[in-house]
Design a protein around this motif. Sequence first.
Motif, short mmCIF file in Angstrom:
data_model
loop_
_atom_site.label_atom_id
_atom_site.label_comp_id
_atom_site.label_asym_id
_atom_site.label_seq_id
_atom_site.Cartn_x
_atom_site.Cartn_y
_atom_site.Cartn_z
N TYR A 63 18.69 -16.54 71.01
CA TYR A 63 20.15 -16.63 70.89
C TYR A 63 20.82 -15.61 71.80
CZ TYR A 63 24.83 -16.40 68.93
OH TYR A 63 26.21 -16.39 68.78
N GLY A 64 20.26 -14.41 71.88
CA GLY A 64 20.81 -13.39 72.76
C GLY A 64 20.80 -13.82 74.22
N ILE A 65 19.75 -14.54 74.63
CA ILE A 65 19.69 -15.06 76.00
C ILE A 65 20.80 -16.08 76.22
CG2 ILE A 65 18.27 -16.29 77.68
CD1 ILE A 65 17.23 -13.51 77.02
N VAL A 66 21.01 -16.97 75.26
CA VAL A 66 22.09 -17.97 75.37
C VAL A 66 23.44 -17.27 75.47
CG1 VAL A 66 23.29 -19.83 74.16
CG2 VAL A 66 20.79 -19.78 74.18
N LEU A 67 23.61 -16.21 74.68
CA LEU A 67 24.87 -15.46 74.71
C LEU A 67 25.09 -14.84 76.09
CD1 LEU A 67 27.15 -14.91 72.74
CD2 LEU A 67 25.98 -12.81 72.03
N LEU A 68 24.03 -14.35 76.71
CA LEU A 68 24.14 -13.80 78.06
C LEU A 68 24.48 -14.89 79.07
CD1 LEU A 68 21.17 -11.24 78.21
CD2 LEU A 68 23.62 -10.76 78.00
N GLU A 69 23.92 -16.09 78.88
CA GLU A 69 24.27 -17.21 79.76
C GLU A 69 25.77 -17.52 79.67
OE1 GLU A 69 21.47 -20.74 80.20
OE2 GLU A 69 20.72 -19.86 78.35
N LEU A 70 26.29 -17.55 78.45
CA LEU A 70 27.72 -17.82 78.26
C LEU A 70 28.58 -16.73 78.88
CD1 LEU A 70 27.57 -19.01 74.53
CD2 LEU A 70 28.34 -20.41 76.46
N LEU A 71 28.10 -15.51 78.79
CA LEU A 71 28.89 -14.36 79.26
C LEU A 71 28.83 -14.20 80.78
CD1 LEU A 71 30.48 -11.97 77.98
CD2 LEU A 71 28.37 -10.64 78.10
N LEU A 72 27.65 -14.42 81.35
CA LEU A 72 27.46 -14.11 82.77
C LEU A 72 27.40 -15.35 83.65
CD1 LEU A 72 24.69 -11.38 82.29
CD2 LEU A 72 27.18 -11.11 82.23
#
Length: 449
Positions: A331-340
């Motif tokens: 989930y943290g990786i997905v959140l980074l995708e959304l952010l960056l």
Amino acid sequence: MIILLLLLLVILREPIWVFATPGRLLSSPLPSPISPISSALTALPSGIHAGNEEHRMNSNKKMLIELVGAGTSLVAVILCLLCLWIHYRKLPSKSKRKSCKNSDAEKGVALAPFLSKFNSIRLVGMKGSVPIIEYKQIENSTNNFRESNILGQGGFGRVYKARLEDNFDVAVKKLHCQTQNAEREFENEVDLLSKIQHTNVISLLGCSINGDTKFIVCELMQNGCLETQLHGPSHGSALTWHRRLKIALDTARGLEYLHEHCRPPVIHGDLKSSNILLDADFNAKLSDFGLAVADGSQNKNNMKLSGTLGYVAPEYLLDGKLTDKSDVYAYGIVLLELLLGRRPVEKTSPAQCQSIVTWAMPQLTDRSKLPNIVDPVIKNTMDLKHLYQVAAVAVLCVQPEPSYRPLITDVLHSLIPLVPIELGGTLTISQVKERVHPAHSPLSPTPSH
């Protein structure tokens, strides 16, 4: 019970003297050898003999009363035990039937509107509580699996858009199950999705079987998957800051349901942007449960490592240990995708790759650098405080040590205040206006040179 009652009646009808000598239950006395004791008794005076007879009669009566009382008590106890046995035998049966009916009813909630509305759907059976749709109809509804109907592609097959005879569009996942792993994933996904019902989990509508080829029919998500939206031709242009937070919130809600409310808990095991689907309003739903685990007890020796590069937690790669914290890492990786706006793994040279965690971590924790690495599509459109909060959540989720990662429930509660009310959070419009002033914001775009 009838035999006991007959024995009691026989006992009550026997003469009193039958019970004079222990062990004799015959209706007439048997001749017995004359012993010295009986000879002595005959020699006694008649008064004493009469007294003995009277005493014997009284003893017989007393014994009879005791036997009748004991027999009555025994019959009463046996009757009570029989009644209790009959009662408890019927009770579990009724409760079991009721439980099965409730279970089937719960599983069929999502399927009932689908089946009742589309009478033209031809069913050929049931797989548990999941309708099996006739293969010919699947074939026709996808135009013989025409390439123009392809929505995406996974490890074991493709996903097609299908239009049923009632002009109702669905998604059909075509799985080639020649291998045992593919067959297992099909069975696993159908089994789990038939039991799971949540707003942020894809709805299973049915399945179809044609030899080694299996089909899973689900609701159609009009905006495809998050991966295509972020990294496809549009490069995330349709995903505003708040819409991205909404997707993150929906995903967290789906995971929280799996981890906290399913019994036993479910670990998705393959969370990634391509398995997060978006409907017409960009509501996010989890999909692809082929690698999901219904409990946390995996045997490391018998377990085949699976997942997707870039999303797999370090402890899973090193020790084969899959827990709810493994989902939190993904989930943290997905959140980074959304952010960056970057992919989980990107090539830095023909022979070398770099993960989003390695690249971003030094800058995520530096407030002066963070605004510069945000996806250009959403850059300068959010409150700095909110940006720092989301970045902090992402950093916690991708910690190498599982115990340092938060529970998905904590992640959910951290994001809710950042999402507008109309998108499922608690942020009000007034709060947004107070904090974001594009014309005077420190995040305003700088003139290009």
